[in-house]
Write an enzyme that holds these catalytic residues in place. Structure first.
Site, PDB file in Angstrom:
ATOM      1  N   ASP A   1      -5.598   6.628   7.903  1.00 57.26           N
ATOM      2  CA  ASP A   1      -7.139   6.823   7.577  1.00 57.26           C
ATOM      3  C   ASP A   1      -7.714   7.852   9.008  1.00 57.26           C
ATOM      4  OD1 ASP A   1      -6.617   6.497   5.375  1.00 57.26           O
ATOM      5  OD2 ASP A   1      -8.033   4.562   5.528  1.00 57.26           O
TER       6      ASP A   1
ATOM      7  N   ASP B   1      -5.686   6.967  -8.292  1.00 58.58           N
ATOM      8  CA  ASP B   1      -6.163   5.583  -7.920  1.00 58.58           C
ATOM      9  C   ASP B   1      -6.750   4.892  -9.826  1.00 58.58           C
ATOM     10  OD1 ASP B   1      -6.566   6.494  -5.326  1.00 58.58           O
ATOM     11  OD2 ASP B   1      -8.527   6.597  -4.758  1.00 58.58           O
TER      12      ASP B   1
END
Lengths: 213, 256
Positions: free
Chosen positions: B12, B131
């Site tokens: 990230d 997702d």
């Protein structure tokens, strides 16, 4: 020092190819270009590419690069990568069938698929690291261990018309030819610029190769 | 058949820095994405994923510098996701040196973007990130905006549609398992992987090396993504690969 030229015909990102070549060629200039004059003056030529064969051939004709590439492949160390390998052949089944550059006899066909050991169908594209089995000795294999892993991403494969052109094979739903070599020309289905140490070693060998006089 | 399964560490990145940094081997700057990427390449990672979580649009350009730096120094494939909304965003990432681009929310709001992107740049560089949360036995739905917004879309049908539109790969994250270290949602992974002809990367929930094995053997994943178990030095990439190879999974072991 004569430059290494990466042929830019608008098919795929060439930055990583150029950066990988820079990493192995000391201070020799690496140019990314579609300029026929620059390609003709190059010491080494790299012909990369990703995408569809039909668009590739269209772009090469629009940019007037067909003759330049044929001359370069015959006269100086020349490395085809991925689509830059497939385009060297006579015919491709892609896009409903199209002609290639015809610098090597043979055709390009879709990967046949096949089954995993448990019977599930193989995924297409063939994407990831696979082993490359060297089919004949060549200066570009120097220091590259037999059955090294290289990174692949493709849905079509070459079927060379002349078996002595084979420089390597790889298995995915059967054996396919993953590299060819003839005279000054060497071309690979995998991406040496994305294949870490083995790939950089092959590129290092290429930029230090004088070709076949 | 010797195509290896892939291990993909995910980083990230916020405003050009790796979030929370990483703690493995002797790294000079644990927050520098380029340094971290180089170390992972040397450690045998097969591929990398960078997820740009930069909130401010003013700072969006910083990810491009990260991508340029990684492309100059790290010679394994890498994907960049986060904030990709248009063909122009994809072009910028690819021109900066990314090999693949991950499209998530934008694929839901505008599925044609996937078709357009595949036509422009080729399927090989278009990764659709999904997702999903379980909503009933053997049924999973797509959520967007970091899992906050339900879409009512069935995950398996959606994956098939994305493959038809030209996605080259699916990055499948279980929102139920993400961050739990309880292992992948194997039912979800298997349902999606068996329903599409393109590779599927399993994501969300890895806590042990067995989970990586399960993702491939039980979940039928083509690649496994993990973050914390590698970043914080719990396991090395080499240990993960050895574990998977011992379980009979083809892995790229000799990468020195």
């Amino acid at each position: 020092m004569t430059p290494i030229v990466v042929i830019d015909y608008g098919m795929g990102n060439l930055r990583s190819v150029a950066k990988a070549l820079e990493a192995v060629s000391d201070d020799r200039p690496v140019r990314v270009s579609a300029d026929p004059g620059l390609i003709a003056a190059a010491g080494h030529v790299v012909f990369p590419g990703q995408g569809a064969m039909g668009s590739c051939m269209r772009r090469l004709r629009e940019l007037d690069l067909v003759e330049v590439i044929a001359t370069a492949a015959a006269t100086k160390p020349f490395l085809g990568v991925c689509l830059g390998l497939q385009a060297l052949f006579e015919q491709s089944a892609e896009d409903g069938g199209c002609e290639g550059l015809g610098l090597l006899p043979g055709e390009v066909t879709r990967l046949p698929g096949g089954a995993e050991p448990d019977g599930r169908p193989l995924k297409i594209p063939h994407m990831g690291w696979n082993r490359v089995r060297q089919a004949k000795p060549h200066p570009l294999w120097a220091g590259v261990p037999e059955e090294s892993w290289f990174y692949f991403v493709h849905s079509y494969r070459i079927e060379p018309g002349v078996s002595t052109d084979q420089a390597a094979t790889t298995d995915y739903g059967g054996r396919f030819v993953s590299a060819v070599a003839r005279g000054n020309l060497f071309a690979v289905q995998f991406h040496p610029e994305k294949s870490h140490h083995a790939g950089l070693r092959l590129l290092h060998n290429f930029v230090h190769w004088d070709g076949c006089p | 058949m010797s195509l290896s399964r892939r291990i993909i560490p995910c980083l990230d990145v916020d405003c050009g820095r790796v979030v929370k940094g990483v703690r493995f081997v002797d790294i000079r700057d644990a927050g520098d994405p380029i340094e971290v990427a180089r170390q992972y390449g040397e450690a045998g990672a097969d591929e990398l994923v960078f997820l740009d979580i930069t909130a401010s649009s003013d700072d969006r350009e910083t990810i491009l510098h990260v991508v340029e730096g990684v492309a100059e120094q790290v010679f394994i494939p890498f994907t960049v996701g986060g904030g990709i909304r248009a063909v122009a965003d994809i072009r910028r990432m690819l021109n900066a040196g990314a090999d693949k681009v991950g499209i998530n929310t934008a694929a839901v709001s505008n599925p044609e973007l996937v078709a357009e992107a595949a036509a422009h740049f080729g399927s090989q560089c278009i990764v659709v990130a999904i997702d999903a949360k379980q909503v009933a036995p053997s049924r999973w739905e797509i959520f967007t905006h970091g899992g906050r917004r339900a879409t009512g879309l069935d995950a398996v049908a959606w994956a098939q549609r994305m493959a038809e539109l030209g996605a080259g790969e699916i990055l499948l994250t279980s929102m139920d398992r993400d961050g739990t270290k309880a292992g992948f949602d194997l039912g979800l992974t298997r349902a999606v992987s068996d329903s599409v002809g393109i590779p599927v990367i399993a994501s969300g929930g890895v806590g042990t090396l067995e989970h990586l094995v399960d993702g491939v053997v039980e979940g039928h994943a083509d690649a496994v993504l993990a973050a914390s178990i590698f970043h914080f030095g719990e396991y090395t990439i080499g240990q993960a690969k050895t574990k998977m190879a011992t379980a009979g999974i083809p892995m790229r072991l000799d990468y020195d």
